[in-house]
Write a protein that holds these residues in place. Structure first.
Motif, PDB file in Angstrom:
ATOM      1  N   ILE B 234       7.455  37.043  60.206  1.00  0.00           N
ATOM      2  CA  ILE B 234       8.592  37.732  59.596  1.00  0.00           C
ATOM      3  C   ILE B 234       8.730  37.368  58.036  1.00  0.00           C
ATOM      4  N   VAL B 235       9.053  38.283  57.213  1.00  0.00           N
ATOM      5  CA  VAL B 235       9.080  38.043  55.965  1.00  0.00           C
ATOM      6  C   VAL B 235      10.678  38.463  55.539  1.00  0.00           C
ATOM      7  N   LEU B 236      11.378  37.506  55.060  1.00  0.00           N
ATOM      8  CA  LEU B 236      12.843  37.859  54.724  1.00  0.00           C
ATOM      9  C   LEU B 236      13.437  37.520  53.138  1.00  0.00           C
ATOM     10  N   SER B 237      14.123  38.391  52.800  1.00  0.00           N
ATOM     11  CA  SER B 237      14.667  37.675  51.582  1.00  0.00           C
ATOM     12  C   SER B 237      15.898  37.162  51.596  1.00  0.00           C
ATOM     13  N   PRO B 238      16.369  36.555  50.431  1.00  0.00           N
ATOM     14  CA  PRO B 238      17.719  35.763  51.000  1.00  0.00           C
ATOM     15  C   PRO B 238      18.738  36.360  51.354  1.00  0.00           C
ATOM     16  N   GLU B 239      18.843  37.949  51.074  1.00  0.00           N
ATOM     17  CA  GLU B 239      20.008  38.586  51.083  1.00  0.00           C
ATOM     18  C   GLU B 239      20.087  38.808  52.559  1.00  0.00           C
ATOM     19  N   GLN B 240      18.631  39.133  53.075  1.00  0.00           N
ATOM     20  CA  GLN B 240      18.510  39.268  54.404  1.00  0.00           C
ATOM     21  C   GLN B 240      18.898  38.364  55.567  1.00  0.00           C
ATOM     22  N   LEU B 241      18.587  36.943  55.023  1.00  0.00           N
ATOM     23  CA  LEU B 241      18.870  35.894  55.694  1.00  0.00           C
ATOM     24  C   LEU B 241      20.441  35.615  55.673  1.00  0.00           C
ATOM     25  N   SER B 242      21.132  36.056  54.703  1.00  0.00           N
ATOM     26  CA  SER B 242      22.513  36.039  54.934  1.00  0.00           C
ATOM     27  C   SER B 242      23.088  36.875  55.818  1.00  0.00           C
ATOM     28  N   GLY B 243      22.340  37.782  55.698  1.00  0.00           N
ATOM     29  CA  GLY B 243      22.891  39.135  56.706  1.00  0.00           C
ATOM     30  C   GLY B 243      22.900  38.676  58.130  1.00  0.00           C
ATOM     31  N   ILE B 244      21.760  37.966  58.373  1.00  0.00           N
ATOM     32  CA  ILE B 244      21.609  37.565  59.741  1.00  0.00           C
ATOM     33  C   ILE B 244      22.618  36.389  60.078  1.00  0.00           C
ATOM     34  N   GLN B 245      22.598  35.593  59.231  1.00  0.00           N
ATOM     35  CA  GLN B 245      23.782  34.587  59.154  1.00  0.00           C
ATOM     36  C   GLN B 245      25.358  35.029  59.570  1.00  0.00           C
ATOM     37  N   ALA B 246      25.466  36.108  58.982  1.00  0.00           N
ATOM     38  CA  ALA B 246      26.765  36.830  59.345  1.00  0.00           C
ATOM     39  C   ALA B 246      26.691  37.521  60.447  1.00  0.00           C
ATOM     40  N   LEU B 247      25.823  37.688  61.323  1.00  0.00           N
ATOM     41  CA  LEU B 247      25.783  38.581  62.481  1.00  0.00           C
ATOM     42  C   LEU B 247      26.796  37.697  63.567  1.00  0.00           C
ATOM     43  N   LYS B 248      27.538  38.642  64.450  1.00  0.00           N
ATOM     44  CA  LYS B 248      28.219  38.042  65.354  1.00  0.00           C
ATOM     45  C   LYS B 248      27.559  36.835  66.279  1.00  0.00           C
ATOM     46  N   VAL B 250      25.978  34.267  65.717  1.00  0.00           N
ATOM     47  CA  VAL B 250      25.057  33.540  65.151  1.00  0.00           C
ATOM     48  C   VAL B 250      25.705  32.253  64.150  1.00  0.00           C
ATOM     49  N   PHE B 251      24.942  31.116  64.661  1.00  0.00           N
ATOM     50  CA  PHE B 251      25.797  29.904  63.858  1.00  0.00           C
ATOM     51  C   PHE B 251      24.655  29.077  63.127  1.00  0.00           C
ATOM     52  N   GLN B 252      23.492  29.215  63.495  1.00  0.00           N
ATOM     53  CA  GLN B 252      22.386  28.609  62.515  1.00  0.00           C
ATOM     54  C   GLN B 252      21.266  29.488  62.463  1.00  0.00           C
ATOM     55  N   VAL B 253      20.709  29.534  61.241  1.00  0.00           N
ATOM     56  CA  VAL B 253      19.542  30.092  60.685  1.00  0.00           C
ATOM     57  C   VAL B 253      18.685  29.512  60.135  1.00  0.00           C
ATOM     58  N   ASP B 254      17.457  29.266  60.803  1.00  0.00           N
ATOM     59  CA  ASP B 254      16.456  28.374  60.018  1.00  0.00           C
ATOM     60  C   ASP B 254      15.341  29.281  59.887  1.00  0.00           C
ATOM     61  N   TYR B 255      14.623  29.526  58.357  1.00  0.00           N
ATOM     62  CA  TYR B 255      13.674  30.069  57.935  1.00  0.00           C
ATOM     63  C   TYR B 255      12.377  29.226  57.568  1.00  0.00           C
ATOM     64  N   ASP B 256      11.394  29.476  58.090  1.00  0.00           N
ATOM     65  CA  ASP B 256      10.275  28.601  57.460  1.00  0.00           C
ATOM     66  C   ASP B 256       9.367  29.586  56.682  1.00  0.00           C
ATOM     67  N   ARG B 257       9.443  29.335  55.438  1.00  0.00           N
ATOM     68  CA  ARG B 257       8.562  30.300  54.466  1.00  0.00           C
ATOM     69  C   ARG B 257       6.900  30.234  54.566  1.00  0.00           C
ATOM     70  N   GLY B 258       6.675  28.987  55.059  1.00  0.00           N
ATOM     71  CA  GLY B 258       5.131  28.812  55.200  1.00  0.00           C
ATOM     72  C   GLY B 258       4.721  29.327  56.407  1.00  0.00           C
ATOM     73  N   THR B 259       5.204  29.143  57.420  1.00  0.00           N
ATOM     74  CA  THR B 259       4.899  29.699  58.508  1.00  0.00           C
ATOM     75  C   THR B 259       5.125  30.976  58.981  1.00  0.00           C
ATOM     76  N   LEU B 260       6.396  31.348  58.372  1.00  0.00           N
ATOM     77  CA  LEU B 260       7.108  32.787  58.304  1.00  0.00           C
ATOM     78  C   LEU B 260       7.791  32.566  60.085  1.00  0.00           C
ATOM     79  N   HIS B 261       8.264  31.536  60.207  1.00  0.00           N
ATOM     80  CA  HIS B 261       9.139  31.739  61.649  1.00  0.00           C
ATOM     81  C   HIS B 261      10.523  31.694  61.265  1.00  0.00           C
ATOM     82  N   LEU B 262      11.030  32.420  61.955  1.00  0.00           N
ATOM     83  CA  LEU B 262      12.726  32.570  61.897  1.00  0.00           C
ATOM     84  C   LEU B 262      13.572  32.026  63.156  1.00  0.00           C
ATOM     85  N   THR B 263      14.149  31.097  63.413  1.00  0.00           N
ATOM     86  CA  THR B 263      14.887  30.517  64.351  1.00  0.00           C
ATOM     87  C   THR B 263      16.255  31.073  64.138  1.00  0.00           C
TER      88      THR B 263
END
Lengths: 369, 311
Positions: B234-248, B250-263
């Motif tokens: 998955i490829v995400l912009s900083p804004e999109q990451l903030s959007g995910i963080q704001a979801l109901k 959700v308390f922790q978002v980790d994004y690895d730009r190297g492996t493109l893994h989102l947790t």
């Protein structure tokens, strides 16, 4: 108890490494010794040792030699050149120089030469006393020399029965001492299997509801029984296969074998209970056993006498030397005092080691595992 | 049944057990979970009166456990972490020997030995020496030696280390069978899946301290993480990451730009995935595989200590 005893007997008999060191290795060594020395290893009659005395200024030493002339020595007075010629032609076994500092020249390293060396050694230890007596009470000098000769116990003992062993037998006696000590391999394994801080197996056995004493005694008895039979097998092999005689009083060998086996096994338990790695403990065992056997004359026949004269305490606490000397005493002496002394010392060492073993193995709660 | 109170064990400066309290009830499968060096084996060795401890008290079946508590020991079976058998003796001889340390009666001993051989599935190997056995069979022999006398309490210290999956399953099934037959089990392990699978109650140890205890469900409820969503490729912009963080939830978002893994970690376990996928669809984000995981004991350990169980 009996069930545990049989179990451990079977376990030890199946333990190839322990049996190799305690039985096979001594048998192989005995065969190699035999191959090296041949069959000339038997009791022989001892005659007085022919020696030359080169006259000098030392009156006390000359008197001493005269006192020894007879059963022990056959002393002939000669000039130095004549004496050296006689020595090179084998007519005599040594030359004593009766100078201010008495000295001895020999060419061989067999028993007669070692007796001559010990004689001189004994004299030198008491020389100042004899010289003083010679100056102040010259008439009492023969009595003083006689008293000193009495203290030369090994010479005394030899002469009382008139038998002496071929020096080569000393190697085999040292080997028997080593074989007894190699029972330590079984003791080492037993200790590793009994102390919870030494192995997982021991820890597992320590949490079982069987009384500690029962476990320790059954294991020790099994190791001791097998070691005793190992020594018996070695003696039978030496006697029947290699033709080595232990004299007529062979039954006196049994107490030596019993105490030697107990000492060997208990020595292994003592080493096994130390906080060292298994490899280090094995190295200590092999090294110390071989050193004790060396000092008992297994590799250099005169070593036992050298240690006995220069460091007598060492020969009294060396189980290999005591075992070897007990065998020697049985084969040579009529008088059992030396044999009994060896046996008593061996019993004390065995008792100390067994007591230490029980203390070390009886512990049931540890600071760390 | 077993009560450890304020037990302290020190090795010089190192505190191996730090005021440890344990209560184990009759009939349960009690799990002692913790990373290597957390004090599990030390705790068991103190319980068995093998190790001295500096402070505290331990009672087993209501009595103080001492090295000479032979009647108590008779009711306990121990399976150590290392395989502890006689290499020179056969499978049957080993089991018979260890059974005989607990059972004096010859007929009963033979019967128990046979039963232990059947239990461990060692019928075809009874005459074999341990060195001829595979790792799994060796572990089964180790267990058979510990349980042959049919003890009331069985202590198993990491019994599945270096065991193939097939043997592991057999061992775990066997432990549950022992429990069904009436034995109380203490099972120490650093494999959370095993502990989760068989234990009715668990204590998590770290640095010799009990950091959490309860049933698996109780332990999982102690932490914030109720669901972990993992999205690959998955490829995400900083804004999109903030959007995910704001979801109901959700308390922790980790994004690895190297492996493109989102947790994504959520506090509630309901509808999180639907909400997240809906958000990604709205943002026009493409992605690879999607996984949703309920919390594990490792998450419990991670959240409490800040490190993985297997660290």
């Amino acid at each position: 108890m009996l069930r545990l005893y049989w179990f451990h007997t079977k376990r030890i008999l199946r333990g190839k490494e322990e049996l190799f060191w305690a039985l096979i290795f001594p048998l192989v060594m005995a065969t190699l010794f035999y191959a090296s020395f041949g069959s000339g290893v038997d009791l022989e009659e001892m005659n007085a040792i022919p020696v030359a005395a080169v006259r000098g200024e030392n009156v006390a030493f000359t008197s001493f030699l005269q006192a020894m002339d007879g059963d022990t020595l056959a002393v002939q007075e000669m000039e130095e050149g004549q004496a050296l010629l006689a020595l090179s032609e084998g007519e005599i076994d040594g030359i004593f120089y009766c100078e201010k500092e008495p000295s001895l020249t020999v060419v061989g390293t067999q028993l007669p030469e070692s007796i001559l060396g010990a004689l001189l050694e004994g004299y030198l230890q008491n020389a100042s006393m004899l010289e003083e007596i010679g100056k102040t009470h010259p008439l009492k000098l023969p009595a003083a020399i006689a008293a000193m000769s009495d203290s030369q116990s090994f010479i005394q003992n030899v002469t009382t029965q008139g038998n002496v062993l071929d020096n080569n037998l000393t190697y085999f006696f040292g080997l028997i001492g080593m074989a007894c000590l190699f029972g330590a391999f079984m003791g080492l394994t037993s200790a590793m299997n009994l102390r919870a801080d030494q192995s997982a197996l021991a820890a597992r056995r320590s949490v079982a509801p069987t009384h500690r004493r029962t476990m320790v005694v059954s294991e020790l008895l099994a190791a001791f029984t097998i070691q005793f039979f190992n020594i018996c097998i070695l003696l039978l092999y030496l006697h029947f296969a290699l033709g080595i005689s232990f004299g007529e009083k062979w039954y006196l060998l049994l107490p030596v074998c019993i105490l030697g086996s107990v000492t060997g096994v208990a020595y292994g338990i003592f080493l096994g209970s130390l906080h060292l790695s298994e490899g280090y403990k094995t190295a200590c065992l092999v090294g110390s056993s071989l050193l004790m056997s060396f000092l008992a004359g297994m590799m250099f026949a005169n070593m036992k006498d050298i240690v006995a004269h220069h460091a007598p305490f060492l020969s009294k606490i060396n189980p290999a030397a005591l075992i070897a000397d007990a065998f020697y005493s049985i084969s040579v002496y009529e008088n059992p005092s030396r044999y009994l002394e060896n046996l008593a010392l061996l019993a004390i060492i065995a008792l100390v080691l067994v007591t230490v073993s029980f203390v070390r193995l009886g512990r049931e709660r540890y600071d760390s595992l | 049944m077993i009560h450890m109170e304020n037990v302290v064990k020190r090795y010089g400066e190192l505190v191996a057990l730090d005021h440890l309290n344990l209560d184990i009830r009759e009939g349960e499968v009690f799990g002692l979970l913790g990373p290597n060096g957390s004090g599990k084996t030390t705790a068991m060795n103190c319980l068995l009166a093998l190790l001295k401890y500096d402070k505290g008290s331990i009672t087993v079946f209501g009595q103080e456990m001492r090295p000479d508590s032979y009647e108590l020991k008779r009711q306990i079976g121990v399976v150590p972490q290392e395989v502890a058998v006689f290499d020179q003796m056969t499978v049957q001889e080993n089991i018979d020997y260890f059974c005989g340390l607990y059972v004096k009666d010859k007929t009963r001993r033979k019967e128990y030995t046979e039963e232990a051989i059947r239990f461990a599935g060692l019928e075809d190997y009874r005459k074999m020496l341990p060195r001829k056995l595979s790792g799994g069979l060796l572990r089964r022999l180790n267990i058979a030696c510990g349980i042959a006398h049919q003890p009331r309490l069985v202590i198993l210290d990491e019994p599945t280390v270096a065991v193939d999956p097939q043997s592991r399953n057999r061992i775990l099934e066997g432990i549950l069978e022992l429990n069904r037959k009436g034995s109380t089990i203490i099972y120490t392990s650093h494999y959370m899946e095993e502990v989760e699978q068989i234990c009715s109650r668990i204590v998590i140890l770290d640095h010799g301290r009990s950091i959490a205890s309860g049933t698996t469900e109780e332990l999982k409820r102690m932490i914030r993480t109720a669901e972990t969503i993992l999205i690959e490729g998955i490829v995400l912009s900083p804004e999109q990451l903030s959007g995910i963080q704001a979801l109901k939830h959700v308390f922790q978002v980790d994004y690895d730009r190297g492996t493109l893994h989102l947790t994504v970690k959520c506090t509630s376990a309901t509808h999180n995935l639907i909400r997240l996928l809906h958000f990604l669809e709205e943002e026009g984000v493409s992605f690879g595989q999607v996984y949703s995981q309920l919390p594990t004991l490792n998450d419990v350990f991670l959240e409490i200590t800040g490190k993985e169980l297997r660290d």
